[in-house]
Design a protein around this motif. Structure first.
Motif, PDB file in Angstrom:
ATOM      1  N   ASN A  85       0.853  -1.191   0.000  1.00  0.00           N
ATOM      2  CA  ASN A  85       0.000   0.000   0.000  1.00  0.00           C
ATOM      3  C   ASN A  85       0.887   1.238   0.000  1.00  0.00           C
ATOM      4  O   ASN A  85       1.323   1.675   1.067  1.00  0.00           O
ATOM      5  CB  ASN A  85      -0.910   0.014   1.247  1.00  0.00           C
ATOM      6  CG  ASN A  85      -1.859  -1.170   1.272  1.00  0.00           C
ATOM      7  OD1 ASN A  85      -2.585  -1.400   0.321  1.00  0.00           O
ATOM      8  ND2 ASN A  85      -1.829  -1.918   2.356  1.00  0.00           N
ATOM      9  N   PRO A  86       1.184   1.808  -1.169  1.00  0.00           N
ATOM     10  CA  PRO A  86       2.043   2.988  -1.214  1.00  0.00           C
ATOM     11  C   PRO A  86       1.495   4.107  -0.338  1.00  0.00           C
ATOM     12  O   PRO A  86       0.296   4.329  -0.278  1.00  0.00           O
ATOM     13  CB  PRO A  86       2.014   3.383  -2.700  1.00  0.00           C
ATOM     14  CG  PRO A  86       1.657   2.110  -3.420  1.00  0.00           C
ATOM     15  CD  PRO A  86       0.719   1.383  -2.485  1.00  0.00           C
ATOM     16  N   GLY A  87       2.389   4.824   0.347  1.00  0.00           N
ATOM     17  CA  GLY A  87       1.966   5.890   1.237  1.00  0.00           C
ATOM     18  C   GLY A  87       1.740   7.191   0.492  1.00  0.00           C
ATOM     19  O   GLY A  87       1.754   7.246  -0.744  1.00  0.00           O
ATOM     20  N   ALA A  88       1.526   8.256   1.246  1.00  0.00           N
ATOM     21  CA  ALA A  88       1.294   9.566   0.659  1.00  0.00           C
ATOM     22  C   ALA A  88       2.540  10.035  -0.088  1.00  0.00           C
ATOM     23  O   ALA A  88       3.667   9.751   0.319  1.00  0.00           O
ATOM     24  CB  ALA A  88       0.930  10.559   1.754  1.00  0.00           C
ATOM     25  N   ALA A  89       2.330  10.756  -1.170  1.00  0.00           N
ATOM     26  CA  ALA A  89       3.432  11.191  -2.021  1.00  0.00           C
ATOM     27  C   ALA A  89       4.465  12.000  -1.249  1.00  0.00           C
ATOM     28  O   ALA A  89       5.673  11.852  -1.462  1.00  0.00           O
ATOM     29  CB  ALA A  89       2.884  11.997  -3.201  1.00  0.00           C
ATOM     30  N   GLU A  90       4.011  12.867  -0.324  1.00  0.00           N
ATOM     31  CA  GLU A  90       4.937  13.720   0.405  1.00  0.00           C
ATOM     32  C   GLU A  90       5.792  12.944   1.412  1.00  0.00           C
ATOM     33  O   GLU A  90       6.781  13.473   1.936  1.00  0.00           O
ATOM     34  CB  GLU A  90       4.192  14.847   1.139  1.00  0.00           C
ATOM     35  CG  GLU A  90       3.223  14.389   2.218  1.00  0.00           C
ATOM     36  CD  GLU A  90       1.816  14.151   1.682  1.00  0.00           C
ATOM     37  OE1 GLU A  90       0.884  14.157   2.500  1.00  0.00           O
ATOM     38  OE2 GLU A  90       1.672  13.981   0.455  1.00  0.00           O
ATOM     39  N   GLU A  91       5.399  11.674   1.676  1.00  0.00           N
ATOM     40  CA  GLU A  91       6.166  10.856   2.611  1.00  0.00           C
ATOM     41  C   GLU A  91       7.172   9.948   1.913  1.00  0.00           C
ATOM     42  O   GLU A  91       8.004   9.323   2.585  1.00  0.00           O
ATOM     43  CB  GLU A  91       5.215  10.006   3.455  1.00  0.00           C
ATOM     44  CG  GLU A  91       4.318  10.810   4.369  1.00  0.00           C
ATOM     45  CD  GLU A  91       3.424   9.940   5.232  1.00  0.00           C
ATOM     46  OE1 GLU A  91       2.794  10.487   6.147  1.00  0.00           O
ATOM     47  OE2 GLU A  91       3.354   8.710   4.986  1.00  0.00           O
ATOM     48  N   THR A  92       7.107   9.866   0.591  1.00  0.00           N
ATOM     49  CA  THR A  92       7.986   8.977  -0.156  1.00  0.00           C
ATOM     50  C   THR A  92       9.456   9.297   0.122  1.00  0.00           C
ATOM     51  O   THR A  92       9.890  10.443   0.016  1.00  0.00           O
ATOM     52  CB  THR A  92       7.728   9.104  -1.672  1.00  0.00           C
ATOM     53  OG1 THR A  92       6.372   8.772  -1.936  1.00  0.00           O
ATOM     54  CG2 THR A  92       8.641   8.168  -2.448  1.00  0.00           C
ATOM     55  N   GLY A  93      10.200   8.270   0.512  1.00  0.00           N
ATOM     56  CA  GLY A  93      11.612   8.452   0.814  1.00  0.00           C
ATOM     57  C   GLY A  93      11.898   8.936   2.215  1.00  0.00           C
ATOM     58  O   GLY A  93      13.066   9.019   2.623  1.00  0.00           O
ATOM     59  N   LEU A  94      10.840   9.251   2.973  1.00  0.00           N
ATOM     60  CA  LEU A  94      11.007   9.741   4.337  1.00  0.00           C
ATOM     61  C   LEU A  94      10.352   8.830   5.362  1.00  0.00           C
ATOM     62  O   LEU A  94      10.949   8.497   6.390  1.00  0.00           O
ATOM     63  CB  LEU A  94      10.409  11.152   4.472  1.00  0.00           C
ATOM     64  CG  LEU A  94      11.053  12.259   3.635  1.00  0.00           C
ATOM     65  CD1 LEU A  94      10.224  13.538   3.741  1.00  0.00           C
ATOM     66  CD2 LEU A  94      12.482  12.508   4.098  1.00  0.00           C
TER      67      LEU A  94
END
Length: 202
Positions: A85-94
């Motif tokens: 389940n991919p997370g929110a875009a602003e959280e990607t890589g963090l």
């Protein structure tokens, strides 16, 4: 036990999915490195036909295949694992939320990649070993360091023919150019947190 129900009978809120796109991932990385199927087959000690089937999605890779492919293509093993389940875009890589980790299950071992970013030289994993489950015996061609901490249960660790029994709270560290594997000798699942990292060359 089915993939969706735990040993306690409770349904897993994140059912295990079989890898469906790994063939395309293998082909993409192989071509980006200008490697032939023949070269990969030789590096992972498999037939050309087997590698071709993997790339076309006609064969499911074993854990042995995943480890060997990660070395042959020089990418983290987590590269090939499903993200549920991919997370929110602003959280990607963090931020990597619970339920969004890349996951693979085979032979009684469920492994999740906890690292929010792959390909940095350090990879954090969590593996659950069902009773009697064991990893393949292997020696890595590309030397890395593996460090682990047993969260619960018991685990037998074999390094170059030596056997070590780990209990909850025990930790270990070794380089993967040794012959190594581990297994759960207990009746209860064993939960292992482990990290692989590149070894600095002097």
């Amino acid at each position: 036990m089915t993939d969706d129900v735990s040993r306690t009978g409770r349904q897993d809120p994140y059912p295990v999915r079989m890898i469906t796109s790994i063939g395309a991932e293998i082909r993409q990385v192989r071509r980006s490195k200008n490697l032939t199927i023949e070269t990969i087959a030789e590096r992972i000690d498999r037939s050309i036909a087997h590698v071709s089937k993997l790339e076309r999605g006609l064969a499911e890779p074993s854990l042995r295949d995943l480890y060997a492919l990660s070395e042959a293509l020089e990418v983290p093993v987590g590269w090939f694992l499903n993200q549920r389940n991919p997370g929110a875009a602003e959280e990607t890589g963090l931020i990597e939320r619970n339920g969004s980790h890349r996951l693979y299950k085979q032979g009684g071992i469920t492994t999740e990649v906890l690292s929010p970013v792959l390909g940095t030289g350090v990879e954090v994993m969590r593996s659950v070993f069902e009773p009697s489950a064991s990893t393949p015996k292997r020696r890595s061609a590309h030397k890395k360091r593996e460090d682990g901490y047993l969260l619960s249960g018991k685990l037998e660790l074999f390094i170059d023919g030596k056997k070590f029994l780990l209990n909850a709270g025990d930790s270990y560290s070794y380089t993967t150019d040794s012959v190594h594997f581990c297994r759960n000798p207990d009746r209860d699942p064993a939960v292992l947190l482990w990290v692989t990292s590149d070894v600095k060359r002097g």
